[in-house]
Scaffold this motif. Sequence first.
Motif, PDB file in Angstrom:
ATOM      1  N   ILE A  60       7.731   5.329  10.060  1.00 30.23           N
ATOM      2  CA  ILE A  60       6.987   4.218  10.519  1.00 30.23           C
ATOM      3  C   ILE A  60       5.905   4.747  11.184  1.00 30.23           C
ATOM      4  O   ILE A  60       6.045   5.289  12.341  1.00 30.23           O
ATOM      5  CB  ILE A  60       7.693   2.867  11.043  1.00 30.23           C
ATOM      6  N   GLY A  61       4.519   4.560  10.885  1.00 30.98           N
ATOM      7  CA  GLY A  61       3.398   4.825  11.974  1.00 30.98           C
ATOM      8  C   GLY A  61       3.262   4.061  12.703  1.00 30.98           C
ATOM      9  O   GLY A  61       3.808   2.776  13.030  1.00 30.98           O
TER      10      GLY A  61
ATOM     11  N   THR B 126       7.218 -12.510  -0.996  1.00 34.20           N
ATOM     12  CA  THR B 126       7.714 -12.075  -2.217  1.00 34.20           C
ATOM     13  C   THR B 126       8.807 -10.991  -1.375  1.00 34.20           C
ATOM     14  O   THR B 126       9.043 -11.224  -0.293  1.00 34.20           O
ATOM     15  CB  THR B 126       6.630 -11.088  -2.782  1.00 34.20           C
ATOM     16  N   SER B 127       9.424 -10.217  -2.443  1.00 37.19           N
ATOM     17  CA  SER B 127      10.659  -9.718  -1.770  1.00 37.19           C
ATOM     18  C   SER B 127      10.513  -8.403  -0.773  1.00 37.19           C
ATOM     19  O   SER B 127      11.367  -8.204  -0.010  1.00 37.19           O
ATOM     20  CB  SER B 127      11.583  -9.066  -3.251  1.00 37.19           C
ATOM     21  N   THR B 128       9.544  -7.603  -1.237  1.00 36.16           N
ATOM     22  CA  THR B 128       9.352  -6.401  -0.311  1.00 36.16           C
ATOM     23  C   THR B 128       7.695  -5.923  -0.558  1.00 36.16           C
ATOM     24  O   THR B 128       6.940  -6.654  -1.136  1.00 36.16           O
ATOM     25  CB  THR B 128      10.325  -5.210  -0.893  1.00 36.16           C
ATOM     26  N   VAL B 129       7.679  -4.882   0.157  1.00 36.50           N
ATOM     27  CA  VAL B 129       6.076  -4.357  -0.220  1.00 36.50           C
ATOM     28  C   VAL B 129       6.488  -2.898  -0.683  1.00 36.50           C
ATOM     29  O   VAL B 129       6.710  -2.124   0.160  1.00 36.50           O
ATOM     30  CB  VAL B 129       5.404  -4.413   1.164  1.00 36.50           C
ATOM     31  N   LYS B 130       6.026  -2.712  -1.905  1.00 42.25           N
ATOM     32  CA  LYS B 130       6.237  -1.372  -2.424  1.00 42.25           C
ATOM     33  C   LYS B 130       4.782  -0.772  -2.482  1.00 42.25           C
ATOM     34  O   LYS B 130       5.047   0.668  -2.405  1.00 42.25           O
ATOM     35  CB  LYS B 130       6.638  -1.480  -3.781  1.00 42.25           C
ATOM     36  N   ALA B 131       3.911  -1.371  -2.513  1.00 36.31           N
ATOM     37  CA  ALA B 131       2.500  -0.736  -2.474  1.00 36.31           C
ATOM     38  C   ALA B 131       1.551  -1.451  -2.165  1.00 36.31           C
ATOM     39  O   ALA B 131       1.409  -2.702  -1.867  1.00 36.31           O
ATOM     40  CB  ALA B 131       2.315  -0.562  -4.204  1.00 36.31           C
ATOM     41  N   ALA B 132       0.152  -0.648  -1.624  1.00 38.03           N
ATOM     42  CA  ALA B 132      -0.997  -1.347  -1.028  1.00 38.03           C
ATOM     43  C   ALA B 132      -2.089  -1.203  -2.134  1.00 38.03           C
ATOM     44  O   ALA B 132      -2.051  -0.058  -2.584  1.00 38.03           O
ATOM     45  CB  ALA B 132      -1.193  -0.904   0.245  1.00 38.03           C
TER      46      ALA B 132
ATOM     47  N   LEU C 190       3.530  -0.166   5.304  1.00 39.46           N
ATOM     48  CA  LEU C 190       4.422   0.402   4.273  1.00 39.46           C
ATOM     49  C   LEU C 190       5.625   1.201   4.919  1.00 39.46           C
ATOM     50  O   LEU C 190       6.807   0.986   4.212  1.00 39.46           O
ATOM     51  CB  LEU C 190       3.452   1.358   3.414  1.00 39.46           C
ATOM     52  N   GLY C 191       5.510   1.799   6.310  1.00 35.87           N
ATOM     53  CA  GLY C 191       6.629   2.241   6.694  1.00 35.87           C
ATOM     54  C   GLY C 191       7.812   1.341   6.849  1.00 35.87           C
ATOM     55  O   GLY C 191       9.219   1.454   7.009  1.00 35.87           O
ATOM     56  N   LEU C 192       7.225  -0.111   7.328  1.00 39.40           N
ATOM     57  CA  LEU C 192       8.282  -1.102   7.625  1.00 39.40           C
ATOM     58  C   LEU C 192       9.043  -1.238   6.341  1.00 39.40           C
ATOM     59  O   LEU C 192      10.472  -1.668   6.498  1.00 39.40           O
ATOM     60  CB  LEU C 192       7.625  -2.424   8.054  1.00 39.40           C
TER      61      LEU C 192
ATOM     62  N   ASN D 164       0.485   4.700  -7.828  1.00 44.23           N
ATOM     63  CA  ASN D 164       0.542   5.114  -6.516  1.00 44.23           C
ATOM     64  C   ASN D 164       1.073   4.112  -5.235  1.00 44.23           C
ATOM     65  O   ASN D 164       0.339   3.019  -5.595  1.00 44.23           O
ATOM     66  CB  ASN D 164      -0.894   5.609  -6.240  1.00 44.23           C
ATOM     67  N   VAL D 165       1.591   4.605  -4.394  1.00 43.81           N
ATOM     68  CA  VAL D 165       1.935   3.597  -3.430  1.00 43.81           C
ATOM     69  C   VAL D 165       0.746   3.075  -2.785  1.00 43.81           C
ATOM     70  O   VAL D 165       0.601   1.898  -2.358  1.00 43.81           O
ATOM     71  CB  VAL D 165       2.831   4.111  -2.471  1.00 43.81           C
ATOM     72  N   ILE D 166      -0.226   3.864  -2.472  1.00 40.59           N
ATOM     73  CA  ILE D 166      -1.723   3.359  -2.181  1.00 40.59           C
ATOM     74  C   ILE D 166      -2.496   3.405  -3.411  1.00 40.59           C
ATOM     75  O   ILE D 166      -3.009   4.662  -3.750  1.00 40.59           O
ATOM     76  CB  ILE D 166      -2.277   4.023  -0.827  1.00 40.59           C
TER      77      ILE D 166
END
Length: 464
Positions: free
Chosen positions: A265-266, A291-297, A399-401, A429-431
């Motif tokens: 985690i940054g 929503t359920s989670t954060v997989k991407a930005a 994203l680290g969270l 891509n995640v980003i």
Amino acid sequence: MRAFIASSIGVTCAAVLVLPLAVPAGAAPDTSTVPAESAEPVDVPGSTQSLPMRTLPAPPDRSTGEPTRAAAPEQGLPEREVHPFSMVGVVWDDADAELHGTVQVRTRATGTGEWSDWQDLETHNAEHSADPGTAERDSEAVRGSTAPLWVGESDAVAVRVRPEAPDPQDRTGSAVPLPGGLRLELVDPGEDPQQSPATGDGTEPGTQAEPDTGTAVAPGAQGDAAADGRTAPLSPSVLPALNKAQSEAQGEAQAGLASGTRPYIGPRPTIVTRKGWGADEKLRESKFVYTSTVKAAFIHHSATGNNYKCSQAPSVLRGIYRYHVKSSGWRDLGYNFAVDKCGNIYEGRAGGVTRAVLGAHTLGFNANSMGIAVLGTFGNSNPPAAAVNAVAKLTAWKLGLFGADPRGKATLVSGGGNKYKKGKKVKLNVISGHRDGFATDCPGARLYKKLGSARTSSAKLQGR
């Protein structure tokens, strides 16, 4: 933000009395007024003027001097004085209708009285919206819309909407009509909070499974407002920066990680909260949707133009917020976060900066993602380094969270769009840039080229 298949979202708002503007000699004066349809509550800062357009005379054919009739009629409004505003956009009735043509505005600066040149509005805006089939997207309040444009403090305006000319090679083709119910939206973002915090260096650039449709939660129903950073009446104007150890400890506690598990985690960057940039919480819907989670930005540019100072960024953000809610019919600001050109980071859609808040930013991929808008237009202009660095800092933390590697890939399920059909599993891509999930110009070619360096920097900040 130009899309190759697009529909748009918007809604009409309160109109106000319009004052006719003196016109040049030889021109027919416009003496019409627009009656008020409804009034903004007196305690709501800012305002929106919504002016219906009308058919304009056809421009003459240059070769014959006769009016042209090849294209559908042009619509707009001639120069006129209005109540002060700083942001402008155009909406229409049918959210599924695409505007085939161009939209241009001219505005008169308050104080100097100088008129701008004709400026283009981005007509393809539907890709920044809620996913198909969601309650937000299917709301009766939703309308088609252009992207809003920041023009600064102005007191007069003119607009013209020119339909796309028919293909001269197609003798059987007919002109494509403009969408019905075109209206000009003039947004006054209201006054800044008394103390507008800055989180960047303050220097102006150049001067040194299935898609999750979300769960509605009543305010206060889940978690503690102070603990998760959720916007509340008593929330601070700024969430201060945390170092990496503090950010990891907070993330471990919230994620319930097993003892000894190393979180990547940054450091949490300083974030200006909704209270800090002056969001009027009475405008949005009261419930939060997750929503359920954060997989991407997904990285965006706001396409609101680059003609703003960083000190004006809170006003720009309030203008976008008001335009998304009052003029576009959305439940709240579409983006989860915003970044200005000085690198200041702002909380976007309400629900908690550490939470997986469902946004309306990337049509088809809002579930299990977050949207970050860099304020400005970056098709032909380079994004400032401070803004790109801010994207790296924000993604390294957020994203680290959720355990996401900024250099990695994420599999998302499309909710439907012009690039991937509904239900298709897509590895991204995640980003990612907005254009990775939808056929669009967003986030602009110049910003898109910077995403590789943002991924690398973000991963380093996570300690990878």
